[in-house]
Enzyme design. Structure first.
Site, PDB file in Angstrom:
ATOM      1  N   TYR A 169       0.794  -1.236   0.000  1.00 52.23           N
ATOM      2  CA  TYR A 169       0.000   0.000   0.000  1.00 52.23           C
ATOM      3  C   TYR A 169       0.824   1.283   0.000  1.00 52.23           C
ATOM      4  O   TYR A 169       0.256   2.369   0.013  1.00 52.23           O
ATOM      5  CB  TYR A 169      -0.908   0.004   1.245  1.00 52.23           C
ATOM      6  CG  TYR A 169      -1.816  -1.178   1.268  1.00 52.23           C
ATOM      7  CD1 TYR A 169      -2.924  -1.234   0.434  1.00 52.23           C
ATOM      8  CD2 TYR A 169      -1.538  -2.273   2.079  1.00 52.23           C
ATOM      9  CE1 TYR A 169      -3.737  -2.345   0.414  1.00 52.23           C
ATOM     10  CE2 TYR A 169      -2.347  -3.392   2.068  1.00 52.23           C
ATOM     11  CZ  TYR A 169      -3.447  -3.424   1.229  1.00 52.23           C
ATOM     12  OH  TYR A 169      -4.234  -4.522   1.205  1.00 52.23           O
TER      13      TYR A 169
ATOM     14  N   ASP B  52       2.999   2.743  -2.235  1.00 51.44           N
ATOM     15  CA  ASP B  52       3.037   3.591  -3.432  1.00 51.44           C
ATOM     16  C   ASP B  52       1.752   4.412  -3.533  1.00 51.44           C
ATOM     17  O   ASP B  52       1.787   5.623  -3.697  1.00 51.44           O
ATOM     18  CB  ASP B  52       3.205   2.705  -4.682  1.00 51.44           C
ATOM     19  CG  ASP B  52       4.304   1.680  -4.494  1.00 51.44           C
ATOM     20  OD1 ASP B  52       5.476   2.060  -4.552  1.00 51.44           O
ATOM     21  OD2 ASP B  52       3.984   0.492  -4.241  1.00 51.44           O
TER      22      ASP B  52
ATOM     23  N   TYR C 153       5.608  -6.684   8.006  1.00 52.95           N
ATOM     24  CA  TYR C 153       5.658  -7.818   7.087  1.00 52.95           C
ATOM     25  C   TYR C 153       5.816  -9.080   7.942  1.00 52.95           C
ATOM     26  O   TYR C 153       6.040  -8.993   9.154  1.00 52.95           O
ATOM     27  CB  TYR C 153       6.850  -7.664   6.128  1.00 52.95           C
ATOM     28  CG  TYR C 153       6.894  -6.302   5.459  1.00 52.95           C
ATOM     29  CD1 TYR C 153       5.913  -5.923   4.546  1.00 52.95           C
ATOM     30  CD2 TYR C 153       7.904  -5.382   5.764  1.00 52.95           C
ATOM     31  CE1 TYR C 153       5.938  -4.667   3.941  1.00 52.95           C
ATOM     32  CE2 TYR C 153       7.938  -4.124   5.158  1.00 52.95           C
ATOM     33  CZ  TYR C 153       6.947  -3.770   4.258  1.00 52.95           C
ATOM     34  OH  TYR C 153       6.961  -2.532   3.685  1.00 52.95           O
TER      35      TYR C 153
ATOM     36  N   GLN D 280      -7.192   5.483   5.798  1.00 52.13           N
ATOM     37  CA  GLN D 280      -5.963   6.142   6.258  1.00 52.13           C
ATOM     38  C   GLN D 280      -6.208   7.041   7.469  1.00 52.13           C
ATOM     39  O   GLN D 280      -5.418   7.062   8.398  1.00 52.13           O
ATOM     40  CB  GLN D 280      -5.361   6.985   5.126  1.00 52.13           C
ATOM     41  CG  GLN D 280      -4.420   6.210   4.231  1.00 52.13           C
ATOM     42  CD  GLN D 280      -3.696   7.112   3.241  1.00 52.13           C
ATOM     43  OE1 GLN D 280      -4.198   8.147   2.839  1.00 52.13           O
ATOM     44  NE2 GLN D 280      -2.507   6.703   2.828  1.00 52.13           N
TER      45      GLN D 280
ATOM     46  N   ARG E  84       5.754  -0.049   9.117  1.00 53.00           N
ATOM     47  CA  ARG E  84       6.601  -0.637   8.077  1.00 53.00           C
ATOM     48  C   ARG E  84       6.718   0.318   6.885  1.00 53.00           C
ATOM     49  O   ARG E  84       6.127   1.409   6.887  1.00 53.00           O
ATOM     50  CB  ARG E  84       6.003  -1.974   7.635  1.00 53.00           C
ATOM     51  CG  ARG E  84       4.750  -1.810   6.806  1.00 53.00           C
ATOM     52  CD  ARG E  84       4.106  -3.150   6.472  1.00 53.00           C
ATOM     53  NE  ARG E  84       3.272  -3.027   5.287  1.00 53.00           N
ATOM     54  CZ  ARG E  84       2.415  -3.944   4.882  1.00 53.00           C
ATOM     55  NH1 ARG E  84       2.249  -5.060   5.576  1.00 53.00           N
ATOM     56  NH2 ARG E  84       1.708  -3.769   3.781  1.00 53.00           N
ATOM     57  N   GLY E  85       7.440  -0.111   5.845  1.00 56.76           N
ATOM     58  CA  GLY E  85       7.461   0.597   4.562  1.00 56.76           C
ATOM     59  C   GLY E  85       7.852   2.054   4.699  1.00 56.76           C
ATOM     60  O   GLY E  85       8.900   2.390   5.252  1.00 56.76           O
ATOM     61  N   GLU E  86       6.980   2.923   4.212  1.00 57.44           N
ATOM     62  CA  GLU E  86       7.318   4.346   4.172  1.00 57.44           C
ATOM     63  C   GLU E  86       6.231   5.214   4.822  1.00 57.44           C
ATOM     64  O   GLU E  86       6.504   6.000   5.729  1.00 57.44           O
ATOM     65  CB  GLU E  86       7.524   4.756   2.703  1.00 57.44           C
ATOM     66  CG  GLU E  86       7.903   6.197   2.550  1.00 57.44           C
ATOM     67  CD  GLU E  86       8.515   6.541   1.196  1.00 57.44           C
ATOM     68  OE1 GLU E  86       9.231   5.703   0.615  1.00 57.44           O
ATOM     69  OE2 GLU E  86       8.282   7.666   0.734  1.00 57.44           O
ATOM     70  N   ASP E  87       5.003   5.052   4.370  1.00 52.35           N
ATOM     71  CA  ASP E  87       3.981   5.992   4.824  1.00 52.35           C
ATOM     72  C   ASP E  87       3.576   5.759   6.281  1.00 52.35           C
ATOM     73  O   ASP E  87       3.485   6.713   7.068  1.00 52.35           O
ATOM     74  CB  ASP E  87       2.744   5.909   3.912  1.00 52.35           C
ATOM     75  CG  ASP E  87       1.802   7.072   4.147  1.00 52.35           C
ATOM     76  OD1 ASP E  87       2.269   8.230   4.104  1.00 52.35           O
ATOM     77  OD2 ASP E  87       0.609   6.840   4.410  1.00 52.35           O
ATOM     78  N   SER E  88       3.368   4.515   6.677  1.00 49.07           N
ATOM     79  CA  SER E  88       2.985   4.255   8.078  1.00 49.07           C
ATOM     80  C   SER E  88       4.145   4.633   9.008  1.00 49.07           C
ATOM     81  O   SER E  88       3.945   5.068  10.138  1.00 49.07           O
ATOM     82  CB  SER E  88       2.570   2.791   8.289  1.00 49.07           C
ATOM     83  OG  SER E  88       3.614   1.917   7.936  1.00 49.07           O
TER      84      SER E  88
HETATM   85  O1  TRH Z   1       2.272  -1.254   2.575  1.00 46.93           O
HETATM   86  P1  TRH Z   1       3.706  -0.903   2.702  1.00 46.93           P
HETATM   87  O2  TRH Z   1       4.598  -1.992   3.009  1.00 46.93           O
HETATM   88  O3  TRH Z   1       4.117  -0.237   1.366  1.00 46.93           O
HETATM   89  C1  TRH Z   1       5.304  -0.038   0.689  1.00 46.93           C
HETATM   90  C2  TRH Z   1       5.300  -0.804  -0.592  1.00 46.93           C
HETATM   91  O4  TRH Z   1       5.624  -2.150  -0.330  1.00 46.93           O
HETATM   92  C3  TRH Z   1       6.260  -0.192  -1.527  1.00 46.93           C
HETATM   93  O5  TRH Z   1       6.428  -0.957  -2.706  1.00 46.93           O
HETATM   94  C4  TRH Z   1       7.563   0.026  -0.839  1.00 46.93           C
HETATM   95  O6  TRH Z   1       8.383   0.646  -1.707  1.00 46.93           O
HETATM   96  C5  TRH Z   1       7.335   0.895   0.364  1.00 46.93           C
HETATM   97  O7  TRH Z   1       6.449   0.256   1.263  1.00 46.93           O
HETATM   98  C6  TRH Z   1       8.606   1.246   1.086  1.00 46.93           C
HETATM   99  O8  TRH Z   1       3.899   0.218   3.848  1.00 46.93           O
HETATM  100  P2  TRH Z   1       3.502   1.748   3.968  1.00 46.93           P
HETATM  101  O9  TRH Z   1       4.392   2.589   3.124  1.00 46.93           O
HETATM  102  O10 TRH Z   1       3.486   2.041   5.374  1.00 46.93           O
HETATM  103  O11 TRH Z   1       2.031   1.875   3.393  1.00 46.93           O
HETATM  104  C7  TRH Z   1       0.915   1.419   4.074  1.00 46.93           C
HETATM  105  C8  TRH Z   1      -0.261   2.336   3.851  1.00 46.93           C
HETATM  106  O12 TRH Z   1      -1.450   1.739   4.336  1.00 46.93           O
HETATM  107  C9  TRH Z   1      -0.124   3.662   4.587  1.00 46.93           C
HETATM  108  O13 TRH Z   1      -0.614   4.711   3.786  1.00 46.93           O
HETATM  109  C10 TRH Z   1      -1.036   3.487   5.800  1.00 46.93           C
HETATM  110  C11 TRH Z   1      -2.109   2.629   5.216  1.00 46.93           C
HETATM  111  N1  TRH Z   1      -2.930   1.847   6.149  1.00 46.93           N
HETATM  112  C12 TRH Z   1      -4.287   2.129   6.198  1.00 46.93           C
HETATM  113  O14 TRH Z   1      -4.764   3.059   5.505  1.00 46.93           O
HETATM  114  N2  TRH Z   1      -5.079   1.355   6.992  1.00 46.93           N
HETATM  115  C13 TRH Z   1      -4.591   0.359   7.774  1.00 46.93           C
HETATM  116  O15 TRH Z   1      -5.366  -0.306   8.486  1.00 46.93           O
HETATM  117  C14 TRH Z   1      -3.187   0.120   7.750  1.00 46.93           C
HETATM  118  C15 TRH Z   1      -2.616  -0.943   8.622  1.00 46.93           C
HETATM  119  C16 TRH Z   1      -2.390   0.872   6.911  1.00 46.93           C
END
Ligand code: TRH
Length: 377
Positions: A15, A17, A193, A255, A271-275
């Site tokens: 999620y 990207d 993850y 979100q 994890r990832g970037e946004d969270s």
């Molecule tokens: O989902 P992520 O692991 O995403 C990414 C991708 O894998 C990408 O390809 C990679 O390059 C990047 O990480 C580093 O983790 P992230 O970035 O935290 O994104 C999760 C999104 O989901 C974030 O916007 C928060 C949202 N979210 C919700 O909206 N509701 C939920 O219940 C949860 C748990 C998360």
């Protein structure tokens, strides 16, 4: 006339990207009054973040953003004034050709992944000349003033503080997720993850004496949780009790709700970037499960962030933090670092808030992008 912006996003996996680009698109509309189209190649992930959207529509307006399907068979459109290619996703060739033909010049930006590494400042904002005569600029988000900053909505911290100051609002929110806060329990959110270090950590949490309440939105970590519990397939609403550890599986939420979950908890695993960024704005201690890359390139990024984040903590608190983050990201034994972290808890909590305030004194990513465009004009 409002400036027009096109943001292109390919959902590589998970999620992040779409999470980053959707958040940016909304903010450019809401806070900068821009006309934004978000081109996404796969609406399934988008609909999970924004459930009111319709995965079947080729184009739809959501929260002021025109969300369009980026289909393989590209139909010609007039390019925008500013074009953001998120995470080097490669624009359609026909669109690039139209950019080159456009009478009014187009600002073309490649929005890069987040990194705390030092070279980021040196590369941020650099142009790269393309064969068709256009320049593409590299835009790097980051943690320092010389980078493009972090996504942060204008009112975010005010909203977060008001929420955290009002226990009733928090309880009502948790109740809406089916969670009843247990007296004296520390709340932990878990978004990660698959992770072999999880079982060691859960053992320590279950052993007490502190009571913990673990809230786990549906996602990849559930398979690791399932093995530890020895349970059948987990789903939202499931509840388990192991020693002092109370576990609840939550639905994947919007979100905005996820932000509130982070604000509600004493400790957030992200994890990832946004969270990861959202947990920093929550002002609470956190643990990052970094996205794994080939040749362990991610471990350098982890170190780079830790080097910045640990600054200002006492030596013991640094050892606890670094030990815990390493164990979590390399499947190491986690128990001792966790205990050390608990011992330095007040300091870790104060530090998380300080870190948040320091980062918030920097221009946010949307603001920095708009300023970059104005300077470029
Ligand atoms: O989902 P992520 O692991 O995403 C990414 C991708 O894998 C990408 O390809 C990679 O390059 C990047 O990480 C580093 O983790 P992230 O970035 O935290 O994104 C999760 C999104 O989901 C974030 O916007 C928060 C949202 N979210 C919700 O909206 N509701 C939920 O219940 C949860 C748990 C998360």
């Amino acid at each position: 006339m409002r400036a027009t912006w096109d943001i292109f996003c390919r959902v590589v996996d998970n999620y992040g990207d779409i999470g980053v680009t959707w958040r940016l698109a909304r903010q450019l509309v809401a806070e900068h009054g821009l006309a934004v189209r978000l081109w996404v190649d796969d609406l399934t992930a988008f609909v999970r973040l924004c459930p009111q959207a319709d995965a079947q529509l080729l184009s739809q307006m959501q929260q002021g953003v025109v969300v369009c399907v980026w289909s393989a068979d590209w139909q010609a459109v007039e390019p925008a004034d500013v074009v953001i290619e998120a995470f080097a996703c490669e624009l359609p060739a026909a669109y690039i050709a139209a950019m080159a033909r456009r009478e009014q010049k187009v600002l073309w930006l490649n929005l890069e992944y987040l990194s705390a590494e030092e070279w980021v400042e040196g590369c941020h904002g650099l142009p790269s000349m393309q064969s068709n005569g256009l320049s593409k600029f590299f835009f790097f988000p980051g943690f320092t003033a010389g980078s493009g900053g972090l996504l942060r909505e204008r009112e975010l911290l005010t909203q977060r503080r008001a929420f955290q100051a009002d226990g009733r609002t928090r309880d009502d929110f948790l109740c809406s997720l089916g969670v009843e806060p247990l007296a004296g329990a520390k709340l932990i959110s878990l978004f990660a993850y698959e992770n072999a270090a999880l079982s060691g950590w859960l053992e320590v949490l279950a052993a007490g004496p502190q009571r913990f309440q673990l809230l786990v939105p549906e996602g990849r970590i559930l398979s690791s949780l399932q093995s530890w519990l020895g349970s059948p397939l987990l789903q939202a609403g499931d509840t388990y009790l192991r020693g002092q550890l109370h576990i609840r599986v939550l639905p994947f939420m919007r979100q905005e709700q996820y932000d509130r979950l982070l604000w509600s908890c004493n400790f957030n695993v992200v994890r990832g970037e946004d969270s990861f960024i959202r947990a920093q704005w929550a002002g609470r201690p956190l643990l990052w499960h970094i996205y794994e890359q080939v040749d362990d390139a991610h471990l350098e990024k982890l170190e780079a962030f830790l080097a910045r984040y640990k600054e200002g903590l006492s030596a013991d608190a640094q050892v606890a933090l670094v030990g815990l983050w390493h164990a979590w990201n390399t499947n190491g034994p986690i128990g001792e670092s966790w205990q050390q972290l608990l011992e330095s808890w007040p300091e870790q909590a104060e530090h998380a808030e300080d870190w948040c305030l320091q980062r918030a004194s920097q221009a946010d990513l949307a603001e920095a992008l708009v300023q970059f465009y104005l300077n470029w004009l």
